[in-house]
Design a protein around this motif. Sequence first.
Motif, PDB file in Angstrom:
ATOM      1  N   ASP A   1       0.846  -1.187   0.000  1.00 27.42           N
ATOM      2  CA  ASP A   1       0.000   0.000   0.000  1.00 27.42           C
ATOM      3  C   ASP A   1       0.886   1.243   0.000  1.00 27.42           C
ATOM      4  OD1 ASP A   1      -2.329   1.454   0.226  1.00 27.42           O
ATOM      5  OD2 ASP A   1      -2.376   1.329   2.411  1.00 27.42           O
ATOM      6  N   ASN A   2       0.623   2.160  -0.907  1.00 26.94           N
ATOM      7  CA  ASN A   2       1.344   3.434  -0.924  1.00 26.94           C
ATOM      8  C   ASN A   2       0.336   4.563  -0.779  1.00 26.94           C
ATOM      9  OD1 ASN A   2       3.141   5.554  -1.310  1.00 26.94           O
ATOM     10  ND2 ASN A   2       3.080   5.379  -3.536  1.00 26.94           N
ATOM     11  N   PRO A   3      -0.034   4.890   0.487  1.00 24.06           N
ATOM     12  CA  PRO A   3      -1.120   5.852   0.698  1.00 24.06           C
ATOM     13  C   PRO A   3      -0.838   7.242   0.141  1.00 24.06           C
ATOM     14  CG  PRO A   3      -0.159   5.141   2.801  1.00 24.06           C
ATOM     15  CD  PRO A   3       0.510   4.346   1.722  1.00 24.06           C
ATOM     16  N   SER A   4       0.436   7.608  -0.009  1.00 21.25           N
ATOM     17  CA  SER A   4       0.727   8.963  -0.479  1.00 21.25           C
ATOM     18  C   SER A   4       0.289   9.164  -1.925  1.00 21.25           C
ATOM     19  CB  SER A   4       2.212   9.283  -0.319  1.00 21.25           C
ATOM     20  OG  SER A   4       2.989   8.460  -1.142  1.00 21.25           O
ATOM     21  N   CYS A   5       0.110   8.071  -2.665  1.00 18.30           N
ATOM     22  CA  CYS A   5      -0.333   8.192  -4.060  1.00 18.30           C
ATOM     23  C   CYS A   5      -1.618   7.417  -4.314  1.00 18.30           C
ATOM     24  CB  CYS A   5       0.771   7.694  -4.982  1.00 18.30           C
ATOM     25  SG  CYS A   5       0.411   7.767  -6.741  1.00 18.30           S
ATOM     26  N   GLY A   6      -1.930   6.458  -3.429  1.00 17.72           N
ATOM     27  CA  GLY A   6      -3.113   5.625  -3.633  1.00 17.72           C
ATOM     28  C   GLY A   6      -2.821   4.346  -4.397  1.00 17.72           C
ATOM     29  N   ASP A   7      -1.535   4.000  -4.519  1.00 13.90           N
ATOM     30  CA  ASP A   7      -1.169   2.761  -5.215  1.00 13.90           C
ATOM     31  C   ASP A   7      -1.376   1.562  -4.301  1.00 13.90           C
ATOM     32  OD1 ASP A   7      -0.086   4.435  -7.234  1.00 13.90           O
ATOM     33  OD2 ASP A   7       1.780   4.576  -6.090  1.00 13.90           O
ATOM     34  N   GLU A   8      -1.908   0.497  -4.869  1.00 16.97           N
ATOM     35  CA  GLU A   8      -2.027  -0.761  -4.138  1.00 16.97           C
ATOM     36  C   GLU A   8      -1.566  -1.891  -5.024  1.00 16.97           C
ATOM     37  OE1 GLU A   8      -5.429  -1.654  -1.802  1.00 16.97           O
ATOM     38  OE2 GLU A   8      -6.118   0.418  -1.895  1.00 16.97           O
TER      39      GLU A   8
ATOM     40  N   GLY B   1      -2.950   1.504  -9.550  1.00 17.35           N
ATOM     41  CA  GLY B   1      -2.159   2.639  -9.101  1.00 17.35           C
ATOM     42  C   GLY B   1      -1.642   3.398 -10.304  1.00 17.35           C
ATOM     43  N   CYS B   2      -0.743   4.319 -10.018  1.00 13.42           N
ATOM     44  CA  CYS B   2      -0.224   5.171 -11.079  1.00 13.42           C
ATOM     45  C   CYS B   2       0.675   4.373 -12.023  1.00 13.42           C
ATOM     46  CB  CYS B   2       0.548   6.337 -10.466  1.00 13.42           C
ATOM     47  SG  CYS B   2       2.047   5.829  -9.630  1.00 13.42           S
ATOM     48  N   ALA B   3       1.000   4.973 -13.139  1.00 15.74           N
ATOM     49  CA  ALA B   3       1.803   4.304 -14.167  1.00 15.74           C
ATOM     50  C   ALA B   3       3.151   3.845 -13.622  1.00 15.74           C
ATOM     51  CB  ALA B   3       2.015   5.250 -15.351  1.00 15.74           C
ATOM     52  N   ILE B   4       3.771   4.653 -12.771  1.00 21.98           N
ATOM     53  CA  ILE B   4       5.097   4.292 -12.269  1.00 21.98           C
ATOM     54  C   ILE B   4       5.033   3.075 -11.356  1.00 21.98           C
ATOM     55  CG2 ILE B   4       6.987   5.062 -10.778  1.00 21.98           C
ATOM     56  CD1 ILE B   4       6.659   7.826 -12.050  1.00 21.98           C
ATOM     57  N   SER B   5       4.009   3.016 -10.488  1.00 14.37           N
ATOM     58  CA  SER B   5       3.907   1.869  -9.584  1.00 14.37           C
ATOM     59  C   SER B   5       3.646   0.583 -10.364  1.00 14.37           C
ATOM     60  CB  SER B   5       2.809   2.092  -8.533  1.00 14.37           C
ATOM     61  OG  SER B   5       1.514   2.074  -9.117  1.00 14.37           O
ATOM     62  N   GLN B   6       2.819   0.667 -11.390  1.00 15.05           N
ATOM     63  CA  GLN B   6       2.511  -0.514 -12.189  1.00 15.05           C
ATOM     64  C   GLN B   6       3.711  -0.941 -13.036  1.00 15.05           C
ATOM     65  OE1 GLN B   6      -0.828  -2.210 -12.440  1.00 15.05           O
ATOM     66  NE2 GLN B   6      -0.589  -1.303 -10.428  1.00 15.05           N
TER      67      GLN B   6
ATOM     68  N   GLN C   1       8.073  12.336  -4.513  1.00 15.03           N
ATOM     69  CA  GLN C   1       6.854  11.609  -4.159  1.00 15.03           C
ATOM     70  C   GLN C   1       6.737  10.310  -4.949  1.00 15.03           C
ATOM     71  OE1 GLN C   1       4.428  11.711  -1.898  1.00 15.03           O
ATOM     72  NE2 GLN C   1       5.553  13.346  -0.888  1.00 15.03           N
ATOM     73  N   ARG C   2       7.320  10.316  -6.152  1.00 15.67           N
ATOM     74  CA  ARG C   2       7.196   9.165  -7.044  1.00 15.67           C
ATOM     75  C   ARG C   2       8.140   8.034  -6.675  1.00 15.67           C
ATOM     76  NH1 ARG C   2       3.851   9.979 -11.168  1.00 15.67           N
ATOM     77  NH2 ARG C   2       1.862   9.928 -10.248  1.00 15.67           N
ATOM     78  N   VAL C   3       9.126   8.342  -5.830  1.00 13.96           N
ATOM     79  CA  VAL C   3      10.067   7.293  -5.427  1.00 13.96           C
ATOM     80  C   VAL C   3       9.315   6.184  -4.685  1.00 13.96           C
ATOM     81  CG1 VAL C   3      12.050   6.776  -3.950  1.00 13.96           C
ATOM     82  CG2 VAL C   3      12.077   8.806  -5.406  1.00 13.96           C
ATOM     83  N   LYS C   4       8.340   6.574  -3.856  1.00 17.26           N
ATOM     84  CA  LYS C   4       7.546   5.568  -3.144  1.00 17.26           C
ATOM     85  C   LYS C   4       6.744   4.705  -4.115  1.00 17.26           C
ATOM     86  CE  LYS C   4       7.016   7.962   1.237  1.00 17.26           C
ATOM     87  NZ  LYS C   4       6.082   8.744   2.077  1.00 17.26           N
ATOM     88  N   CYS C   5       6.247   5.316  -5.184  1.00 19.27           N
ATOM     89  CA  CYS C   5       5.504   4.559  -6.205  1.00 19.27           C
ATOM     90  C   CYS C   5       6.405   3.504  -6.834  1.00 19.27           C
ATOM     91  CB  CYS C   5       5.003   5.497  -7.298  1.00 19.27           C
ATOM     92  SG  CYS C   5       4.018   6.872  -6.693  1.00 19.27           S
ATOM     93  N   ALA C   6       7.631   3.912  -7.159  1.00 16.04           N
ATOM     94  CA  ALA C   6       8.577   3.001  -7.807  1.00 16.04           C
ATOM     95  C   ALA C   6       9.030   1.899  -6.857  1.00 16.04           C
ATOM     96  CB  ALA C   6       9.789   3.782  -8.316  1.00 16.04           C
TER      97      ALA C   6
HETATM   98 ZN    ZN Z   1       1.960   6.174  -7.449  1.00 11.58          ZN
END
Ligand code: ZN
Length: 157
Positions: free
Chosen positions: A38-45, A67-72, A126-131
């Motif tokens: 779970d990445n609550p700062s972006c909403g990625d799961e 989630g966002c493109a980067i997390s996927q 912020q995107r580092v957490k997504c990655a």
């Molecule tokens: Zn994200």
Amino acid sequence: MNQSDLEELYQQVILDHSRRPRNAGELPSPPAIKVHGDNPSCGDEIDLFVQFNEDGSLGDIKFSGQGCAISQASASLMTIKTKGKSRAEVDALLKAFHHLLNNHEEEPDEILGDVQLLQGVWKFPQRVKCATLAWRALEQAIADDASSTEVTTESPS
Ligand code: ZN
């Protein structure tokens, strides 16, 4: 490769993997270990499924989630690099990945392949957490022998 070529390649790889994620899906758990990330700062799961062989190598790995493109894209790239790899190889990839994001001025480790392109996210903290989300989930799967577990980017690593 010059900087603008690199950025174009980064965009292409992120878009390609986020639109057509590799190793998308689920594995029966158990025997696969399931980690909910779970990445609550972006909403990625992400739900990551890891099937270990008896020798500790990764027999199979799949993920689902949204989630966002980067997390996927990062999850997709991560599954490609780690599937079928020995435990030592996976440990080396995890280490190289964290080094990649924390040392953006250094040459990336070649073992990362296309994952090297994620180094571009350092410009967007912020995107580092997504990655990182999928990789944190994999670390959790390796560290914990429970059949189901959770990880969040908000907890200390
Ligand atoms: Zn994200």
